[in-house]
Design an enzyme around this catalytic site. Structure first.
Site, short mmCIF file in Angstrom:
data_model
loop_
_atom_site.label_atom_id
_atom_site.label_comp_id
_atom_site.label_asym_id
_atom_site.label_seq_id
_atom_site.Cartn_x
_atom_site.Cartn_y
_atom_site.Cartn_z
N SER A 172 19.60 5.02 37.33
CA SER A 172 19.97 5.94 38.41
C SER A 172 19.05 7.17 38.40
CB SER A 172 21.45 6.31 38.28
OG SER A 172 21.93 6.91 39.46
N ASP A 267 25.58 -1.48 46.02
CA ASP A 267 25.20 -0.11 45.65
C ASP A 267 24.49 0.54 46.83
OD1 ASP A 267 24.30 2.20 44.41
OD2 ASP A 267 22.98 1.17 43.00
N HIS A 297 26.88 0.01 41.40
CA HIS A 297 26.12 1.03 40.68
C HIS A 297 26.76 1.27 39.31
CE1 HIS A 297 23.18 4.28 40.79
NE2 HIS A 297 24.06 5.02 40.15
#
Length: 326
Positions: A172, A267, A297
Site C-alpha cells: 500500500s 480493492d 486490500h
C-alpha cells in the site's frame, strides 16, 4: 474488512475473509477508521486489530538498530530467519515499508508478514519505522527510505547482511515508498538493487478509475473517501499532486530492477498496480503482475486466517528468494 454498513458481496469475497470478518466482529474488534476516530485512537485501534490478526509471534531472530535519518535517528528492525545468524554467511536483505496510508500502522502491525517474508525468502528483512503523517509529510518519508538503504549499504555487513544483494518492498503506502526508493537508488553509488516487491500499492493520486468506481464504496474495506484523506495527510495543501516523487506511477521507470507487482482484485487501488504493470511493460522492465482476484486490500496482513492470503505472500517471498539467490 468492511468499514461501512454496505453489504458485503460474499459471492465475490474469499470465504476465509468473510469468516475472518465475522470472527473479528464476535471478539469486538474492528479495523481502524481515521475518518471517524481521532487519529490517536485510530492508531491505537490499528495496533489492537493487527495484534489479533498476527496472533502468536513466529520464531525469528530480531535486532533493533538505528540509521541516521533526515531529522534524527531512524529505527530499523532486522528480522532474520531462525538459525541463520549462526551459519556465518551474509544474508541478502529486503528493505520493507509497511502500509497504512502514511498515517497509521507500524512495523509491529506488520509483524507476522515481516516474519513470513524472512522465513520463506531466506533473506533478512529490514523493516523501516518511518515517520507518519501528518506530523511529518512528503518528502520526509522519501528521505527516510533513502537513509535506510544507505545504512544497509554502509553498515549491513556488520550485522550479517550482504550489501550487494538488496531488494526493496512494501504494501500500500509502503509500496509507494519502495517504488520511490527503487527510483532514487538509480542515482546511488554501489551495486544496483536486485529486486522490488510491491503489494497492492498506492502509486497514483487518481480516484476516477474503474477500480475506485467498483470497489471504493467500502464493501471490501478500503474506500475512495479514505484514500483522499490519506493523500491529504501525506501531502497537505488539499492532498493534490502530480509530482512523480510522491505519485511514482508518473515517474520515469527506466532502469528499475525486476519487480513483483501484486494486486488485490477487490480493492479500489487495484488499477494502480495494473497501470504500473503497463508502464513497466512500456519501459521494458522485467516484472510479474499477479492479480489475487478474491482478496481485498491489506490481504497480506490476513495470512493467519486466510489461506489464499498466505499463498499470495509465500508466492511473493519465493520471488524475493529467486532474485536474491545470487
Amino acid at each position: 474488512m468492511p468499514d461501512t454498513v454496505l453489504p458485503v458481496q460474499r459471492d465475490l469475497l474469499d470465504p476465509d475473509v468473510v469468516a475472518l470478518g465475522a470472527l473479528a466482529a464476535r471478539t469486538g474488534l474492528v479495523p481502524a477508521d481515521p475518518l471517524r476516530q481521532p487519529l490517536a485512537e485510530a492508531r491505537d485501534a490499528a495496533e489492537r486489530y493487527h495484534a489479533f490478526l498476527n496472533g502468536p509471534a513466529l520464531p525469528a531472530d530480531i535486532r533493533e538498530v538505528a540509521a541516521d535519518g533526515p531529522a534524527g535517528p531512524l529505527r530499523l528492525r532486522l528480522i532474520q530467519p531462525p538459525g541463520m545468524l549462526e551459519e556465518g554467511r551474509p544474508l541478502p536483505v529486503l528493505i520493507y515499508f509497511h502500509g497504512g496510508g502514511f498515517a497509521v500502522n507500524s512495523i509491529d502491525t506488520h509483524d507476522r508478514l515481516l516474519r513470513l517474508l524472512a522465513r520463506h525468502s531466506g533473506a533478512a528483512v529490514c523493516a523501516v519505522a518511518y515517520s507518519l503523517a501528518p506530523e511529518r509529510r512528503f518528502p520526509h518519508q522519501r528521505g527516510e527510505a533513502l537513509a535506510a538503504l544507505r545504512w544497509v549499504v554502509r553498515h549491513g555487513a556488520d550485522h550479517g547482511l550482504d550489501p550487494e544483494r538488496i531488494a526493496v518492498g512494501g504494501d500500500s503506502a509502503g509500496a509507494n515508498l519502495a517504488l520511490g526508493l527503487a527510483l532514487d537508488a538509480r542515482e546511488e553509488p554501489g551495486p544496483p538493487l536486485s529486486f522490488g516487491l510491491l503489494l497492492y500499492g498506492m502509486f497514483a493520486h487518481d480516484f476516477d478509475g474503474e477500480s475506485h468506481r467498483l470497489f471504493g464504496d467500502g464493501r471490501f474495506g478500503l474506500t475512495t473517501e479514505r484514500m483522499r484523506w490519506y493523500w491529504r495527510q501525506y501531502l497537505g495543501h488539499g492532498g493534490v499532486t502530480r509530482d512523480p516523487a510522491a505519485a511514482p506511477l508518473q515517474a520515469d521507470l527506466r532502469g528499475l530492477p525486476p519487480l513483483h507487482v501484486a494486486a488485490a482484485g477487490l480493492d479500489c487501488l487495484r488499477d494502480d498496480s495494473l497501470r504500473l504493470a503497463q508502464r513497466l511493460e512500456q519501459a521494458r522492465i522485467p516484472h510479474r503482475l499477479v492479480l489475487h482476484d478474491a482478496l481485498p486490500h491489506s490481504f497480506a496482513s490476513m495470512t493467519r486466517h486466510v489461506r489464499k492470503a498466505e499463498e499470495a505472500v509465500l508466492l511473493a517471498a519465493d520471488a524475493v528468494r529467486r532474485h536474491l539467490r545470487h
